[in-house]
Motif scaffolding. Structure first.
Motif, mmCIF file in Angstrom:
data_model
loop_
_atom_site.group_PDB
_atom_site.id
_atom_site.type_symbol
_atom_site.label_atom_id
_atom_site.label_comp_id
_atom_site.label_asym_id
_atom_site.label_seq_id
_atom_site.Cartn_x
_atom_site.Cartn_y
_atom_site.Cartn_z
ATOM 1 N N LEU A 103 -10.398 12.538 0.161
ATOM 2 C CA LEU A 103 -9.534 12.960 -0.913
ATOM 3 C C LEU A 103 -8.214 13.755 -0.015
ATOM 4 N N ARG A 104 -8.657 14.293 0.811
ATOM 5 C CA ARG A 104 -7.770 15.140 1.543
ATOM 6 C C ARG A 104 -6.952 14.359 2.493
ATOM 7 N N TYR A 105 -7.411 13.135 2.918
ATOM 8 C CA TYR A 105 -6.467 12.212 3.586
ATOM 9 C C TYR A 105 -5.219 11.595 2.646
ATOM 10 N N ALA A 106 -6.189 11.294 1.302
ATOM 11 C CA ALA A 106 -4.993 10.794 0.354
ATOM 12 C C ALA A 106 -4.027 11.555 0.120
ATOM 13 N N GLN A 107 -4.168 13.010 -0.091
ATOM 14 C CA GLN A 107 -3.104 13.838 -0.467
ATOM 15 C C GLN A 107 -2.323 13.999 0.941
ATOM 16 N N LYS A 108 -2.471 13.957 1.940
ATOM 17 C CA LYS A 108 -1.845 13.965 3.152
ATOM 18 C C LYS A 108 -0.860 12.876 3.224
ATOM 19 N N ILE A 109 -1.585 11.533 3.320
ATOM 20 C CA ILE A 109 -0.656 10.454 3.123
ATOM 21 C C ILE A 109 0.384 10.329 1.987
ATOM 22 N N ALA A 110 -0.001 10.881 0.840
ATOM 23 C CA ALA A 110 1.321 10.811 -0.332
ATOM 24 C C ALA A 110 2.162 11.722 0.000
ATOM 25 N N ILE A 111 2.019 12.876 0.970
ATOM 26 C CA ILE A 111 3.071 13.712 1.321
ATOM 27 C C ILE A 111 3.789 13.144 2.361
ATOM 28 N N ALA A 112 3.208 12.797 3.315
ATOM 29 C CA ALA A 112 3.745 12.056 4.528
ATOM 30 C C ALA A 112 4.767 11.220 4.198
ATOM 31 N N GLN A 113 4.161 10.140 3.199
ATOM 32 C CA GLN A 113 4.988 8.757 2.752
ATOM 33 C C GLN A 113 5.991 9.112 1.756
ATOM 34 N N ARG A 114 5.817 10.330 1.282
ATOM 35 C CA ARG A 114 6.504 10.591 -0.077
ATOM 36 C C ARG A 114 6.452 9.444 -1.014
ATOM 37 N N ARG A 115 5.255 9.091 -1.216
ATOM 38 C CA ARG A 115 4.728 8.001 -2.311
ATOM 39 C C ARG A 115 3.405 8.353 -2.956
ATOM 40 N N THR A 116 3.131 7.758 -4.017
ATOM 41 C CA THR A 116 1.832 8.192 -4.958
ATOM 42 C C THR A 116 0.810 7.459 -4.108
ATOM 43 N N ALA A 121 -9.410 5.520 -6.344
ATOM 44 C CA ALA A 121 -10.218 4.820 -7.406
ATOM 45 C C ALA A 121 -11.748 4.976 -6.888
ATOM 46 N N PHE A 122 -12.511 5.061 -8.014
ATOM 47 C CA PHE A 122 -13.938 5.169 -7.582
ATOM 48 C C PHE A 122 -15.002 4.197 -8.121
ATOM 49 N N ALA A 123 -15.854 3.847 -7.619
ATOM 50 C CA ALA A 123 -16.754 2.957 -7.975
ATOM 51 C C ALA A 123 -18.270 3.720 -8.121
ATOM 52 N N ALA A 124 -19.257 3.110 -8.326
ATOM 53 C CA ALA A 124 -20.670 3.861 -8.538
ATOM 54 C C ALA A 124 -20.967 4.557 -7.095
ATOM 55 N N ASP A 125 -20.533 3.612 -6.053
ATOM 56 C CA ASP A 125 -21.025 4.165 -4.872
ATOM 57 C C ASP A 125 -19.815 3.942 -3.509
ATOM 58 N N SER A 126 -18.398 3.861 -4.152
ATOM 59 C CA SER A 126 -17.449 3.812 -3.132
ATOM 60 C C SER A 126 -16.291 4.655 -3.617
ATOM 61 N N VAL A 127 -15.155 4.800 -2.508
ATOM 62 C CA VAL A 127 -13.912 5.359 -3.157
ATOM 63 C C VAL A 127 -13.013 4.497 -2.315
ATOM 64 N N THR A 128 -12.057 4.106 -2.908
ATOM 65 C CA THR A 128 -10.735 3.191 -2.371
ATOM 66 C C THR A 128 -9.640 3.886 -2.492
ATOM 67 N N LEU A 129 -8.708 3.846 -1.489
ATOM 68 C CA LEU A 129 -7.360 4.449 -1.681
ATOM 69 C C LEU A 129 -6.349 3.256 -1.551
ATOM 70 N N THR A 130 -5.277 3.504 -2.448
ATOM 71 C CA THR A 130 -4.095 2.419 -2.515
ATOM 72 C C THR A 130 -2.833 3.263 -2.689
ATOM 73 N N ILE A 131 -1.698 2.594 -2.255
ATOM 74 C CA ILE A 131 -0.458 3.268 -2.203
ATOM 75 C C ILE A 131 0.533 2.696 -2.840
ATOM 76 N N ASP A 132 1.655 3.173 -3.390
ATOM 77 C CA ASP A 132 2.865 2.670 -4.083
ATOM 78 C C ASP A 132 3.450 2.063 -2.678
ATOM 79 N N SER A 133 3.436 0.814 -2.855
ATOM 80 C CA SER A 133 4.083 0.212 -1.599
ATOM 81 C C SER A 133 5.447 -0.568 -1.917
ATOM 82 N N ASP A 134 5.905 -0.559 -3.279
ATOM 83 C CA ASP A 134 7.106 -0.890 -3.795
ATOM 84 C C ASP A 134 8.347 -0.236 -3.332
ATOM 85 N N ILE A 135 9.397 -0.892 -2.897
ATOM 86 C CA ILE A 135 10.602 -0.349 -2.266
ATOM 87 C C ILE A 135 11.836 -0.735 -3.425
ATOM 88 N N PRO A 136 12.300 0.231 -4.185
ATOM 89 C CA PRO A 136 12.004 1.553 -3.680
ATOM 90 C C PRO A 136 10.685 1.874 -4.550
#
Length: 208
Positions: free
Chosen positions: A100-113, A117-132
């Protein structure tokens, strides 16, 4: 063997078999040629008793107290210590906090959302990769977030048998690191002693 002359200070004999001490500095005694040179003690029984150091053992009350404490520790602490699932749950909780802390840092560094996402036993991070950027995270593989070590996709999976107590709702960190929910989000992992909290407004992630 030292004996004391009751009539005054006696002297021990130089040779074995001498049973008396004399007050004279050097006095032969009998055919074995004993002679006395230093003070000695005649009361051997009292001397031996006084030479034995005083020793004290545990009282019955102390022994019973120790047994009671040992029984309590065996009943309470031992099962938790040998339960490996407790340690695995705590370890997965630490990984979720780091994600969760890594996701927040990436959002600020990349200036992107960045979305979580959570499953019963996992966490997955994705990013807004569209330009713009349009503020919506793209699905994998286009929206994959690299791991800190350069891995192609950021996915944290719990050890076997470890799950979230309740699967949290997914959310996103915006370009300022602010989460998309309006109230603090609590995340709990089954078997972990401390929960995880994400503060609304700041996105501060902490685990008491």
């Amino acid at each position: 063997m030292l004996v004391r002359n009751k009539g005054g200070f006696g002297l021990p004999c130089l040779f074995p078999g001498c049973g008396f001490c004399y007050t004279a500095p050097i006095i032969p005694f009998g055919a074995n040629g004993c002679c006395c040179l230093a003070p000695c003690d005649m009361d051997k029984s009292n001397s031996s008793r006084n030479d034995i150091p005083f020793q004290r053992g545990f009282t019955m009350v102390e022994l019973i107290t120790i047994m009671v404490i040992a029984g309590i520790l065996a009943a309470v602490a031992a099962p938790r210590f040998f339960d490996n699932n407790v340690f695995q749950s705590r370890g997965f909780a630490d990984e979720v906090v780091a994600s969760l802390r890594y996701a927040q840092k990436i959002a600020i560094a990349q200036r992107r959302t960045v979305c979580v996402a959570f499953a019963a036993d996992s966490v997955t991070l994705t990013i807004d990769s569209d330009i713009p950027a349009d503020g919506a995270c793209n699905p994998a593989p286009a929206g994959n977030v690299q791991t800190p070590t350069g891995g192609p996709a950021y996915v944290v999976t719990a050890p076997a048998g470890v799950t979230f107590a309740v699967v949290p709702a997914g959310f996103g960190f915006d370009a300022l690191g602010v989460p998309s929910f309006v109230a603090p989000l609590a995340i709990n992992i089954a078997g972990a002693t401390n929960g995880i909290t994400i503060e609304s407004g700041t996105g501060y992630v902490h685990s008491p």
